[in-house]
Write a protein that holds these residues in place. Structure first.
Motif, PDB file in Angstrom:
ATOM      1  N   ALA A  69      43.696  35.880  35.501  1.00 54.59           N
ATOM      2  CA  ALA A  69      44.241  34.796  36.364  1.00 54.59           C
ATOM      3  C   ALA A  69      42.894  33.952  36.956  1.00 54.59           C
ATOM      4  O   ALA A  69      43.024  33.457  37.883  1.00 54.59           O
ATOM      5  CB  ALA A  69      45.177  35.131  37.478  1.00 54.59           C
ATOM      6  N   ARG A  70      41.773  34.196  36.003  1.00 56.90           N
ATOM      7  CA  ARG A  70      40.452  33.609  36.786  1.00 56.90           C
ATOM      8  C   ARG A  70      40.124  34.142  38.112  1.00 56.90           C
ATOM      9  O   ARG A  70      39.694  33.455  38.838  1.00 56.90           O
ATOM     10  CB  ARG A  70      40.444  32.006  36.624  1.00 56.90           C
ATOM     11  CG  ARG A  70      40.700  31.594  35.075  1.00 56.90           C
ATOM     12  CD  ARG A  70      40.416  30.100  34.996  1.00 56.90           C
ATOM     13  NE  ARG A  70      41.584  29.403  35.640  1.00 56.90           N
ATOM     14  CZ  ARG A  70      41.560  28.135  35.729  1.00 56.90           C
ATOM     15  NH1 ARG A  70      40.808  27.120  35.319  1.00 56.90           N
ATOM     16  NH2 ARG A  70      42.803  27.653  36.256  1.00 56.90           N
ATOM     17  N   ARG A  71      40.717  35.332  38.473  1.00 61.06           N
ATOM     18  CA  ARG A  71      40.370  35.480  39.693  1.00 61.06           C
ATOM     19  C   ARG A  71      40.047  37.104  39.998  1.00 61.06           C
ATOM     20  O   ARG A  71      39.442  37.691  40.565  1.00 61.06           O
ATOM     21  CB  ARG A  71      41.835  35.487  40.644  1.00 61.06           C
ATOM     22  CG  ARG A  71      41.876  36.123  41.980  1.00 61.06           C
ATOM     23  CD  ARG A  71      43.051  35.653  42.834  1.00 61.06           C
ATOM     24  NE  ARG A  71      43.077  36.322  43.916  1.00 61.06           N
ATOM     25  CZ  ARG A  71      44.201  35.964  44.955  1.00 61.06           C
ATOM     26  NH1 ARG A  71      45.037  35.168  44.652  1.00 61.06           N
ATOM     27  NH2 ARG A  71      43.863  36.538  46.036  1.00 61.06           N
ATOM     28  N   TYR A  72      40.861  38.000  39.134  1.00 60.46           N
ATOM     29  CA  TYR A  72      40.489  39.522  39.283  1.00 60.46           C
ATOM     30  C   TYR A  72      39.487  39.982  38.309  1.00 60.46           C
ATOM     31  O   TYR A  72      39.935  40.042  36.812  1.00 60.46           O
ATOM     32  CB  TYR A  72      42.019  40.121  39.186  1.00 60.46           C
ATOM     33  CG  TYR A  72      42.883  39.838  40.223  1.00 60.46           C
ATOM     34  CD1 TYR A  72      42.819  40.048  41.274  1.00 60.46           C
ATOM     35  CD2 TYR A  72      44.117  39.014  39.608  1.00 60.46           C
ATOM     36  CE1 TYR A  72      43.558  39.801  42.347  1.00 60.46           C
ATOM     37  CE2 TYR A  72      45.063  38.641  40.693  1.00 60.46           C
ATOM     38  CZ  TYR A  72      44.873  38.993  42.151  1.00 60.46           C
ATOM     39  OH  TYR A  72      45.787  38.621  43.003  1.00 60.46           O
ATOM     40  N   HIS A 101      47.194  47.672  37.528  1.00 56.53           N
ATOM     41  CA  HIS A 101      47.710  48.215  36.320  1.00 56.53           C
ATOM     42  C   HIS A 101      48.067  47.181  35.209  1.00 56.53           C
ATOM     43  O   HIS A 101      48.457  46.298  35.655  1.00 56.53           O
ATOM     44  CB  HIS A 101      49.045  49.096  36.918  1.00 56.53           C
ATOM     45  CG  HIS A 101      48.571  49.973  37.839  1.00 56.53           C
ATOM     46  ND1 HIS A 101      47.656  51.005  37.931  1.00 56.53           N
ATOM     47  CD2 HIS A 101      49.157  50.013  39.142  1.00 56.53           C
ATOM     48  CE1 HIS A 101      47.880  51.711  38.801  1.00 56.53           C
ATOM     49  NE2 HIS A 101      48.548  51.164  39.748  1.00 56.53           N
ATOM     50  N   ILE A 102      47.867  47.391  33.910  1.00 58.84           N
ATOM     51  CA  ILE A 102      47.940  46.618  32.998  1.00 58.84           C
ATOM     52  C   ILE A 102      48.683  47.012  31.889  1.00 58.84           C
ATOM     53  O   ILE A 102      48.473  48.256  31.407  1.00 58.84           O
ATOM     54  CB  ILE A 102      46.577  45.996  32.388  1.00 58.84           C
ATOM     55  CG1 ILE A 102      45.792  45.448  33.639  1.00 58.84           C
ATOM     56  CG2 ILE A 102      46.707  44.826  31.536  1.00 58.84           C
ATOM     57  CD1 ILE A 102      44.268  45.151  33.295  1.00 58.84           C
ATOM     58  N   ALA A 134      52.225  40.835  41.451  1.00 54.53           N
ATOM     59  CA  ALA A 134      52.833  41.197  40.030  1.00 54.53           C
ATOM     60  C   ALA A 134      53.204  40.180  38.983  1.00 54.53           C
ATOM     61  O   ALA A 134      53.844  39.301  39.609  1.00 54.53           O
ATOM     62  CB  ALA A 134      54.014  42.190  40.247  1.00 54.53           C
ATOM     63  N   VAL A 135      52.420  40.123  37.920  1.00 54.69           N
ATOM     64  CA  VAL A 135      52.447  38.755  37.358  1.00 54.69           C
ATOM     65  C   VAL A 135      52.732  39.158  35.818  1.00 54.69           C
ATOM     66  O   VAL A 135      52.244  40.156  35.274  1.00 54.69           O
ATOM     67  CB  VAL A 135      50.980  37.998  37.451  1.00 54.69           C
ATOM     68  CG1 VAL A 135      50.952  36.823  36.484  1.00 54.69           C
ATOM     69  CG2 VAL A 135      50.734  37.695  38.811  1.00 54.69           C
ATOM     70  N   VAL A 143      49.823  44.384  37.464  1.00 55.61           N
ATOM     71  CA  VAL A 143      50.224  44.780  38.749  1.00 55.61           C
ATOM     72  C   VAL A 143      48.943  44.996  39.802  1.00 55.61           C
ATOM     73  O   VAL A 143      48.201  45.794  39.464  1.00 55.61           O
ATOM     74  CB  VAL A 143      51.251  45.996  39.225  1.00 55.61           C
ATOM     75  CG1 VAL A 143      51.534  46.191  40.629  1.00 55.61           C
ATOM     76  CG2 VAL A 143      52.491  45.653  38.440  1.00 55.61           C
ATOM     77  N   VAL A 144      48.622  44.149  40.798  1.00 57.53           N
ATOM     78  CA  VAL A 144      47.664  44.272  41.608  1.00 57.53           C
ATOM     79  C   VAL A 144      47.983  44.906  42.988  1.00 57.53           C
ATOM     80  O   VAL A 144      48.964  44.506  43.320  1.00 57.53           O
ATOM     81  CB  VAL A 144      46.907  42.829  41.948  1.00 57.53           C
ATOM     82  CG1 VAL A 144      45.795  43.127  42.741  1.00 57.53           C
ATOM     83  CG2 VAL A 144      46.839  42.151  40.508  1.00 57.53           C
ATOM     84  N   HIS A 145      47.194  46.023  43.329  1.00 61.51           N
ATOM     85  CA  HIS A 145      47.654  46.654  44.546  1.00 61.51           C
ATOM     86  C   HIS A 145      46.115  47.159  45.355  1.00 61.51           C
ATOM     87  O   HIS A 145      45.252  46.682  44.834  1.00 61.51           O
ATOM     88  CB  HIS A 145      48.111  47.936  44.217  1.00 61.51           C
ATOM     89  CG  HIS A 145      47.495  48.745  43.242  1.00 61.51           C
ATOM     90  ND1 HIS A 145      46.471  49.750  43.610  1.00 61.51           N
ATOM     91  CD2 HIS A 145      47.609  48.882  41.824  1.00 61.51           C
ATOM     92  CE1 HIS A 145      46.069  50.242  42.493  1.00 61.51           C
ATOM     93  NE2 HIS A 145      46.635  49.917  41.413  1.00 61.51           N
TER      94      HIS A 145
END
Length: 565
Positions: A69-72, A101-102, A134-135, A143-145
């Motif tokens: 997402a050009r962010r993480y 998690h991917i 969560a995308v 999932v970003v945590h």
């Protein structure tokens, strides 16, 4: 979403079925590389439910430096397992470390992982590691945590030995309370183990992977509350004994001896706290073991929380202070510098006092001091005489202008103290928690004795562990009455507010918004005086900041409340 001081947590440890990539060097949530243990988190060892086949999906081909997402920005792969991968990453927008998690969007578990992550994010409980995003995007689900750099896994904490009784008590009480809150919202963990429980540098216990851990591994259970309760019992057992309460070795811990069954912790290791030993057995009794002392087993986190509340208080260990070094005499003692050491029993000659100052400078100094004293005495006498003359003149003027009727309208009458207002009933008030806060002792706040008190539950910080904005007690005056002052006596410096219900309230309001703030203060004896005339039947004494008590916990203790008109 507000930034937290956190770090990632690897919810997908490969302590499970050995995949082809499971032997790769992996790191834990706080970035310390470890050799993962084999999975004992299955039906035989822990009753956590079965796993479904992951499907023939390959992990996404990703690498360090890849951006989502050009962010993480992905930094380090932590785990590759069952068709998904876990990474330490950097959120370049908020400049903080996160975990990701991917898995492929066509993975058999992609839908359930997304649903679990979004449900966990809605809980918003700070006792759990938070899901931040969560995308589903570009054929990937991620999932970003949070990432917790200051947190340490229970596995690492147990490596040198078992925990102290106080630390084990904090572990089971905080984890059980958090899981009880999660189950009230319909969320289960199903993979609670020493790798998923972390202790921060402030002493707070955090749980990672709520719902998401199980979804990533395809774990389900027909009795989720029983599964999580038994897992908490296993955590407590391990904390007390440094042993895993099953025959298999797991998480760096040795299992129990073969063919002896589940034996209480105080029979495994000497010096184990008896109450905590029984508590762990009551939680582990779900697997068919006999509960210690014939007490009923705990089958839900809520029952476990109640059992913990009925236990005697466990005090923190006393801090150890090093003894100061012995006082060392040196040759620099007063009167000994540059002189030979005196012998015992020998009388030292007393040096004669110095001769008085007889020089010319000394005589001049004496005359100057004497002159200053004489001048000061003269000035003081003149001012005293002048003051006495002025006083005599004012007295004569007063005798001439003073009225003879003695009616002094400017004199003020002494203020009269307000009349005591009796308190009819008192109720505990916890609208932002579990709706109950020690109701059995709430009557002690108006028994006219400061030796007894009503106290709140314990919290990890003065602001209620960031779980709620406050709690308190509601005073029922029996009818609408004039309220001039409410005096509250606390044990410990406490911040408090006085709120009042409207005069039209026919019964005690159950909502915090139904009360209006009238006064506030802090201290151990707080006088709350409304700024304007107040009439009400129901008064809310609302605690907003708790003191640190002698038991090492943050608790509010209200010893006495008095109301006057």
């Amino acid at each position: 979403m507000a930034e937290r001081s956190t770090a990632a947590v690897d919810v997908a440890d490969n302590s499970g079925d050995e995949p082809l990539t499971a032997k790769a060097d992996q790191s834990t949530a706080d970035g310390v590389a470890q050799n993962r243990e084999r999975d004992t988190d299955n039906v035989e060892a822990q009753g956590s439910g079965g796993t479904e086949s992951p499907g023939k999906v390959s992990p996404p081909e990703l690498h360090s430096g890849h951006k989502l997402a050009r962010r993480y920005r992905l930094e380090e792969c932590v785990t590759r397992l069952d068709g998904f991968s876990s990474w330490r990453a950097v959120d370049e927008k908020l400049r903080r470390a996160v975990g990701v998690h991917i898995l492929p969007a066509d993975h058999t578990r992609a839908r359930s992982v997304l649903a679990a992550a979004r449900s966990s994010a809605l809980l918003g409980d700070p006792r759990f590691v938070q899901v931040l995003d969560a995308v589903e995007e570009n054929d990937l689900v991620y999932v970003v945590h949070e990432w917790l750099p200051d947190a340490t896994e229970l596995t690492t904490l147990l490596a040198p030995g078992p925990l102290e009784a106080y630390d084990a008590y904090q572990l089971v009480s905080q984890v059980a309370s958090a899981m009880a809150a999660a189950h009230r919202e319909g969320l289960a963990h199903l993979r609670l183990n020493p790798n998923s429980v972390l202790r921060t540098s402030s002493g707070q216990w955090r749980i990672r992977g709520l719902a998401v851990n199980a979804a990533l591994r395809g774990i389900s259970s027909d009795t989720p509350q029983r599964t999580d309760t038994e897992a908490i019992g296993a955590l407590l057992y391990a904390a007390l004994t440094q042993r895993w309460p099953y025959e298999s070795d797991a998480y760096g811990l040795s299992g129990l001896p073969k063919d002896v069954g589940l034996i209480p912790p105080d029979q495994v290791r000497a010096g184990v706290h008896r109450g905590l030993s029984e508590l762990s057995m009551r939680a582990l009794a779900n697997d068919g073991a006999t509960a210690s002392r014939h007490e009923s087993p705990c089958t839900t986190p809520e029952e476990l929380v109640k059992a913990i509340g009925e236990m005697p208080r466990i005090r923190p260990p006393e801090p150890a202070f090093a003894a100061p070094p012995e006082y060392q005499r040196t040759t620099y003692q007063q009167g000994s510098y540059g002189r030979p050491a005196s012998h015992p029993g020998a009388t030292q000659p007393v040096p004669p006092p110095p001769a008085p100052l007889q020089s010319r400078t000394g005589k001049v100094l004496k005359w100057a001091v004497s002159a200053l004293l004489i001048a000061a005495l003269g000035l003081g006498s003149w001012q005293l005489a002048d003051a006495l003359m002025d006083r005599g003149k004012k007295s004569d003027d007063t005798n001439q202008t003073q009225p003879t009727d003695g009616n002094d309208k400017s004199s003020k009458k002494p203020a009269t103290a307000g009349k005591p207002v009796p308190i009819s009933e008192v109720h505990d008030f916890d609208p932002f928690g579990d709706q109950s806060e020690k109701p059995g002792d709430v009557g002690k706040v108006f028994d006219s004795s400061t030796a007894t008190y009503w106290q709140t539950d314990f919290y990890t910080s003065a602001d209620f562990g960031r779980l709620k904005s406050g709690l308190g007690v509601v005073l029922d005056l029996g009818k609408v009455q004039q309220v001039g002052e409410v005096t509250v006596t606390f044990v410990g410096d406490t911040s408090v507010e006085l709120l009042t219900a409207g005069t039209d309230a026919a019964s005690m309001p159950a909502s915090y918004d139904a009360y209006t703030k009238a006064a506030e203060g802090s201290g151990t004896a707080v006088s709350l005086k409304p700024g304007k005339s107040v009439k009400s039947r129901y008064l809310l004494v609302w605690l907003t900041n708790l003191p640190l008590q002698d038991d090492g916990q943050y608790r509010g203790r209200v010893a006495d409340i008095k109301v006057t008109s």
